[in-house]
Scaffold this active site. Structure first.
Site, PDB file in Angstrom:
ATOM      1  N   ARG A  35       0.818  -1.220   0.000  1.00 25.24           N
ATOM      2  CA  ARG A  35       0.000   0.000   0.000  1.00 25.24           C
ATOM      3  C   ARG A  35       0.850   1.268   0.000  1.00 25.24           C
ATOM      4  O   ARG A  35       0.470   2.275  -0.589  1.00 25.24           O
ATOM      5  CB  ARG A  35      -0.959  -0.012   1.193  1.00 25.24           C
ATOM      6  N   LYS A 197     -19.645 -17.638  -0.182  1.00 24.77           N
ATOM      7  CA  LYS A 197     -21.100 -17.487  -0.149  1.00 24.77           C
ATOM      8  C   LYS A 197     -21.698 -16.790  -1.357  1.00 24.77           C
ATOM      9  O   LYS A 197     -21.178 -15.790  -1.828  1.00 24.77           O
ATOM     10  CB  LYS A 197     -21.490 -16.711   1.113  1.00 24.77           C
ATOM     11  N   GLY A 353     -10.094  -9.288  -1.526  1.00 28.00           N
ATOM     12  CA  GLY A 353      -8.970  -9.687  -0.677  1.00 28.00           C
ATOM     13  C   GLY A 353      -8.388 -11.053  -0.932  1.00 28.00           C
ATOM     14  O   GLY A 353      -7.179 -11.207  -1.095  1.00 28.00           O
ATOM     15  N   GLY A 376     -13.233  -4.100  -0.371  1.00 25.99           N
ATOM     16  CA  GLY A 376     -14.617  -3.638  -0.245  1.00 25.99           C
ATOM     17  C   GLY A 376     -14.989  -2.591  -1.274  1.00 25.99           C
ATOM     18  O   GLY A 376     -16.093  -2.597  -1.821  1.00 25.99           O
TER      19      GLY A 376
END
Length: 395
Positions: A35, A197, A353, A376
């Site tokens: 980052r 999921k 991620g 996200g």
């Protein structure tokens, strides 16, 4: 879209929202510098244009001023990576921060203390945002990882720079990459969605069905589809309450002419452990007390074939429990197929991620066109949402 090229930084102080939320070990050493490196092109360009940089970031989720979340721990690493001595001030607003910012000369970098030491940051407090804004002349947002949050430093602050705000290189590149996949893609377009999921990916699936030609579904979410179609999945992960939704997705895809590719075979195990007994079996015939933990050989071959014929590829989510060596081959094989397609001229975007972690872990990231830095934030863009941090600059 206003970028660095649209602003004269000469003798200007740029307040830059970066994402320096990096992992630290027990000795407070940075264990992954990705980052910080990602923000470097923006910082260096501003310095070379005669400006100075005031960097603001959060680190973790502190409850008040917790020592372990201080950004002072990363000053040495940031100085080394940026090639410039980074100054540090132990607050981000108030007299100490104002004095440190006032003394900053062109070519210098100042890192402010953790924004989240102040609850006003996450609350999107306007007075707090104004105090941050008062430190500089220009606002640059280069933190894609937090662009989906309406926080003081990511969205609210921009209003105090009506004509002097822009995207940094990283954020501009992230937006352009997602836009390329969703709106300016070369066909055929393939989206690979994995992970545990269906429920966490449903909005993405609904948003991209109009934009893709092929949808590869892998990982734990597969078993909800297989069980919904009447298959036996043993003890595999399943969302029983989402079976109807899974069948509806397949119907929607068919109506839109999208080819859905589900696994046909699976590497099953008799326990959730690296040393469990394993067997390859048809995905709809997993024995009782066994669970599917990775894509089988036929599936790997079929997925690779679809990928090899694609011109635009979006990869979000692994196709097996890649964290365990015994169940990593499906994800590795898929990643290698994406790298090969990229070498043949396809555009590949990896985000989320787990898929980013897998791409890095297996040395595949370098072979992809673009590896997203914001899990996200990227998911929300793929869902068709406008990110507050992006909207604030465009406004």
């Amino acid at each position: 879209m206003k970028t660095l090229a649209d602003i004269d930084f000469s003798n200007k102080k740029a307040v830059i929202r970066v994402d320096f939320n990096v992992p630290l070990n027990d000795e407070f050493q940075v264990t992954d510098t990705t980052r910080i490196e990602a923000a470097k092109p923006t910082i260096i360009e501003i310095l070379e244009a005669g400006g100075s940089c005031i960097l603001m970031s959060h680190l973790g989720r502190p409850k008040g001023r917790q020592e372990e979340f201080s950004l002072k721990h990363i000053v040495g690493t940031a100085s080394d990576l940026l090639g410039v001595n980074v100054k540090f001030v132990d607050d981000c607003v108030g007299s100490a921060a104002e004095a440190a910012a006032a003394e900053l000369e062109p070519g210098e970098i100042l890192l402010l203390e953790n924004l989240r030491y102040h609850p006003e940051e996450t609350a999107g407090d306007e007075a707090f945002a104004k105090a941050l804004a008062s430190l500089g002349d220009v606002y640059v947002n280069d933190a894609f990882g937090t662009a989906h949050r309406a926080h003081a430093s990511t969205a609210v602050i921009a209003q105090f720079f009506p004509d002097h705000k822009c995207f940094g290189h990283l954020l501009a590149k992230e937006i352009a990459s997602v836009d390329k996949v969703l709106n300016n893609s070369e066909k055929p377009v393939t989206a690979i969605l994995g992970g545990a999921k269906v429920s966490s990916k449903i909005t993405i699936i609904e948003n991209i069905l109009d934009k893709v030609d092929h949808l590869i579904i892998g990982g734990g979410m597969t078993f909800t589809f297989i069980k919904a179609q009447g298959g036996s999945i043993g003890d595999s992960l399943v969302e029983d309450d989402k079976m109807e939704l899974a069948l509806d997705i397949l119907k929607q895809a068919e109506a839109k002419g999208v080819q859905v590719h589900l696994p046909t075979d699976v590497l099953a195990a008799d326990g959730f452990a690296n040393d469990a007994n394993t067997q390859v079996c048809p995905i709809n015939e997993i024995p009782d007390n066994w669970m599917g933990l990775d894509a089988g050989p036929d599936t790997r071959e079929a997925f690779a074939k679809v990928v090899s014929q694609s011109k635009t590829i979006l990869w979000n989510g692994p196709v097996g429990v890649f964290e365990m060596e015994s169940f990593a081959n499906g994800t590795i094989s898929l990643g290698e197929a994406i790298v090969a397609a990229t070498q043949n001229g396809a555009f590949s975007l990896v985000g989320g991620g787990d898929s980013v972690a897998a791409a890095k872990q297996f040395g595949l990231a370098e072979g992809m066109s673009y590896v997203s830095t914001g899990g996200g934030a990227m998911l929300e863009m793929l869902e068709g949402k406008t990110l507050p941090g992006v909207a604030a600059i465009l406004d």
